[in-house]
Design a protein around this motif. Structure first.
Motif, PDB file in Angstrom:
ATOM      1  N   ASP A  93       0.812  -1.217   0.000  1.00  0.00           N
ATOM      2  CA  ASP A  93       0.000   0.000   0.000  1.00  0.00           C
ATOM      3  C   ASP A  93       0.844   1.265   0.000  1.00  0.00           C
ATOM      4  OD1 ASP A  93      -2.150  -1.663   0.039  1.00  0.00           O
ATOM      5  OD2 ASP A  93      -2.910  -1.063   2.002  1.00  0.00           O
ATOM      6  N   GLY A 110     -10.707   6.569  -5.443  1.00  0.00           N
ATOM      7  CA  GLY A 110     -10.380   7.477  -4.356  1.00  0.00           C
ATOM      8  C   GLY A 110     -11.579   8.318  -3.944  1.00  0.00           C
ATOM      9  N   ALA A 111     -11.811   8.363  -2.639  1.00  0.00           N
ATOM     10  CA  ALA A 111     -12.868   9.225  -2.108  1.00  0.00           C
ATOM     11  C   ALA A 111     -12.247  10.565  -1.774  1.00  0.00           C
ATOM     12  CB  ALA A 111     -13.483   8.590  -0.861  1.00  0.00           C
ATOM     13  N   ARG A 114      -8.028  11.489  -0.906  1.00  0.00           N
ATOM     14  CA  ARG A 114      -7.215  10.520  -0.187  1.00  0.00           C
ATOM     15  C   ARG A 114      -6.984   9.258  -1.017  1.00  0.00           C
ATOM     16  NH1 ARG A 114      -8.146   9.537   5.941  1.00  0.00           N
ATOM     17  NH2 ARG A 114      -6.051   8.744   5.535  1.00  0.00           N
ATOM     18  N   SER A 116      -5.181   6.736  -0.193  1.00  0.00           N
ATOM     19  CA  SER A 116      -5.199   5.548   0.651  1.00  0.00           C
ATOM     20  C   SER A 116      -6.595   4.947   0.756  1.00  0.00           C
ATOM     21  CB  SER A 116      -4.668   5.881   2.049  1.00  0.00           C
ATOM     22  OG  SER A 116      -5.445   6.892   2.659  1.00  0.00           O
ATOM     23  N   GLU A 117      -7.627   5.783   0.743  1.00  0.00           N
ATOM     24  CA  GLU A 117      -8.994   5.271   0.803  1.00  0.00           C
ATOM     25  C   GLU A 117      -9.347   4.497  -0.465  1.00  0.00           C
ATOM     26  OE1 GLU A 117     -11.598   8.491   1.595  1.00  0.00           O
ATOM     27  OE2 GLU A 117     -10.749   8.928   3.568  1.00  0.00           O
ATOM     28  N   ALA A 120      -7.603   1.082  -0.325  1.00  0.00           N
ATOM     29  CA  ALA A 120      -8.285   0.162   0.587  1.00  0.00           C
ATOM     30  C   ALA A 120      -9.552  -0.395  -0.043  1.00  0.00           C
ATOM     31  CB  ALA A 120      -8.602   0.872   1.899  1.00  0.00           C
ATOM     32  N   ALA A 121     -10.328   0.468  -0.713  1.00  0.00           N
ATOM     33  CA  ALA A 121     -11.560   0.019  -1.354  1.00  0.00           C
ATOM     34  C   ALA A 121     -11.261  -0.950  -2.490  1.00  0.00           C
ATOM     35  CB  ALA A 121     -12.335   1.231  -1.875  1.00  0.00           C
TER      36      ALA A 121
END
Length: 286
Positions: A93, A110-111, A114, A116-117, A120-121
């Motif tokens: 990641d 991406g939300a 970010r 990283s979000e 993760a999704a």
């Protein structure tokens, strides 16, 4: 007419575009960002030609109902008699975040801002697909040239279509487990040459280290059990249609015991009709 379809998928930022370039150089007809619903239509067009066709189809999460549609497409391809393979590209990641920051591009899932979000999704979405992929390639520590070499090893040799392509990688647990292996064997139960002063600066490729590891009373029974295990597993994998098998052998630092055992395991596998590629991931790390 034979039809060979390789699906290239995986985490965004893990190297799908670079993989597509490699397959194209190897003679594949490559289509990028193909919706899963069109996979079988493209395959039907390829099957309609007289010459053998090698298709490389790059599919990512931007393609709508991704996983279900891709699973359905793969089932249809197999019903058509096409040889199908799924290449899944992955990376840690933090490396994916850094690659996105360097490219200044937004993650497709991406939300807000970010990255990283989005990662993760996407990882949650692709978890099951990764588990069923024919081969997973971890690009965390690979540059473009190393990725090219890795994929060329996997896909360049058409004469091995019916063989189980096997790789053995030695590694050090302190540097992390490789994420692209099917089986892992831990040889940290063997005495560590690191604590033998004259052997410490050497590696498992040195005959003195090899002799030390092989002389341990546990080594021969361990290798004998591995040979028994793979005598059972290799034919079973072939019967189930598995195309690629990656085996990890780990010790503490990845420089001594795992290097020796990985090399010995490769010799055992050769005796059972496969020609494994051997890579010592951490041999030059401290």
């Amino acid at each position: 007419m034979s039809l060979d379809v390789t699906i290239v998928t995986g985490m965004s930022g893990a190297g799908r575009s670079a993989a597509a370039d490699v397959l194209e150089d190897l003679g594949f007809f490559v289509i990028d960002n193909l919706p899963p619903a069109l996979v079988t239509k493209v395959a039907e067009l390829g099957r309609g030609t007289d010459d053998p066709q090698r298709l490389g189809l790059v599919i990512d999460v931007r393609s709508g109902e991704f996983v279900d549609a891709l699973v359905a497409a793969l089932a249809e391809l197999r019903e058509m008699g096409a040889r199908t393979r799924v290449l899944f590209l992955d990376a840690a990641d933090d490396v994916l975040v850094r690659r996105y920051e360097e490219s200044r591009r937004k993650h497709p899932l991406g939300a807000g801002e970010r990255v990283s979000e989005g990662i993760a999704a996407e990882r949650a979405l692709l978890e099951d697909l990764k588990g069923t992929a024919d081969v997973v390639v971890d690009t965390t520590d690979l540059n473009v040239h190393e990725l090219r070499d890795r994929l060329s090893e996997l896909f360049a040799d058409d004469e091995r279509d019916s063989a189980l392509q096997t790789s053995v990688v030695s590694f050090g647990y302190k540097h992390g487990l490789p994420i692209d292996v099917d089986l892992v064997f831990d040889c940290r139960f063997l005495p560590n040459p690191h604590w033998v002063e004259e052997l410490r600066p050497l590696t498992g490729t040195d005959p003195r280290v090899r002799d030390y590891v092989l002389a341990q009373p546990e080594t021969a029974p361990f290798l004998a059990e591995l040979e028994r295990l793979f005598a059972l597993l290799l034919p079973a994998y072939v019967r189930e249609g598995k195309s690629y098998l990656s085996i990890g052998v780990g010790c503490t630092g990845g420089r001594h015991r795992s290097v020796v055992i990985a090399s010995e395991l490769a010799r055992l596998l050769e005796a059972h009709g496969v020609s494994p590629r051997v890579h010592h991931r951490d041999i030059d790390r401290g």
